[in-house]
Design an enzyme around this catalytic site. Structure first.
Site, short mmCIF file in Angstrom:
data_model
loop_
_atom_site.label_atom_id
_atom_site.label_comp_id
_atom_site.label_asym_id
_atom_site.label_seq_id
_atom_site.Cartn_x
_atom_site.Cartn_y
_atom_site.Cartn_z
N ARG A 91 0.81 -1.22 0.00
CA ARG A 91 0.00 0.00 0.00
C ARG A 91 0.84 1.27 0.00
O ARG A 91 0.37 2.32 -0.43
CB ARG A 91 -1.00 -0.03 1.15
CG ARG A 91 -2.09 -1.08 0.90
CD ARG A 91 -3.07 -1.16 2.06
NE ARG A 91 -4.00 -2.25 1.85
CZ ARG A 91 -3.82 -3.48 2.30
NH1 ARG A 91 -2.74 -3.79 3.00
NH2 ARG A 91 -4.71 -4.42 2.06
N GLU A 115 3.45 -9.28 13.29
CA GLU A 115 2.45 -9.79 14.23
C GLU A 115 2.44 -11.31 14.32
O GLU A 115 2.21 -11.87 15.37
CB GLU A 115 1.04 -9.33 13.82
CG GLU A 115 0.84 -7.84 13.75
CD GLU A 115 1.13 -7.26 12.38
OE1 GLU A 115 0.19 -6.85 11.68
OE2 GLU A 115 2.31 -7.20 11.99
#
Length: 183
Positions: free
Chosen positions: A70, A107
């Site tokens: 992105r 994560e």
């Protein structure tokens, strides 16, 4: 700031994506509207010109580094407005030519980012952009790649910052998040 509120209202929220318990904040509805896209890029460029450059000793940005994927939407548009180059950071094995790499924690495990070895000249001032900062692992990796090439990160810039994850303060330059979220 009315522009930030308007952009915040346009974010899509997808509960339990990519896994249960996570609310995914989706920026793509903004990019479906050219007026909102212009509002987004103009807001970020205004911040860079009035804050980032004001605090920079050289008063210039040589490159905008965008994180896969992105950051590739934001980076070239911002770089064009600033008269700077655009440098992509991708997963290792996705860029041609000689690259430098760095491993980072995310994560759900570890990953590796790469940057073309000739993409940033020593002493260059750069900003690093992406859509969202969560744990800060990918942004920190991009900063390490900039350092490996002798560049100087002036600021990390994100559309969204997740307030409940405080690891972003481990980054080696100031952080700007246009929208702060507790989602």
């Amino acid at each position: 700031m009315a522009d930030v509120q308007k952009l915040r209202e346009k974010l899509g929220i997808h509960p339990d994506f990519p896994k249960k318990g996570i609310n995914f904040l989706d920026i793509f509805p903004i990019f479906r509207d050219p007026i909102l896209t212009e509002l987004l890029i103009s807001h970020l460029v205004t911040h860079i010109v009035t804050v980032t450059l004001a605090n920079s000793p050289d008063k210039k940005i040589d490159a905008v580094v965008g994180l896969d994927a992105r950051g590739f939407l934001l980076g070239p548009l911002i770089a064009l407005r600033l008269g700077a180059g655009f440098v992509p950071v991708r997963k290792t094995g996705k860029l041609p030519g000689e690259t430098v790499q760095v491993m980072y924690s995310k994560e759900y495990g570890t990953d590796e980012f790469a940057m073309q070895a000739d993409s940033i000249a020593p002493g260059s001032n750069v900003i690093i952009v992406d859509d969202l900062i969560a744990t800060g692992g990918s942004a920190q990796a991009a900063g390490e790649l900039v350092k490996k090439l002798g560049g100087n990160t002036l600021e990390y810039i994100f559309i969204i910052g997740l307030n409940f994850l405080k690891d972003r303060w481990k980054l080696d330059a100031p952080v700007y998040c246009m929208i702060e979220s507790d989602e």
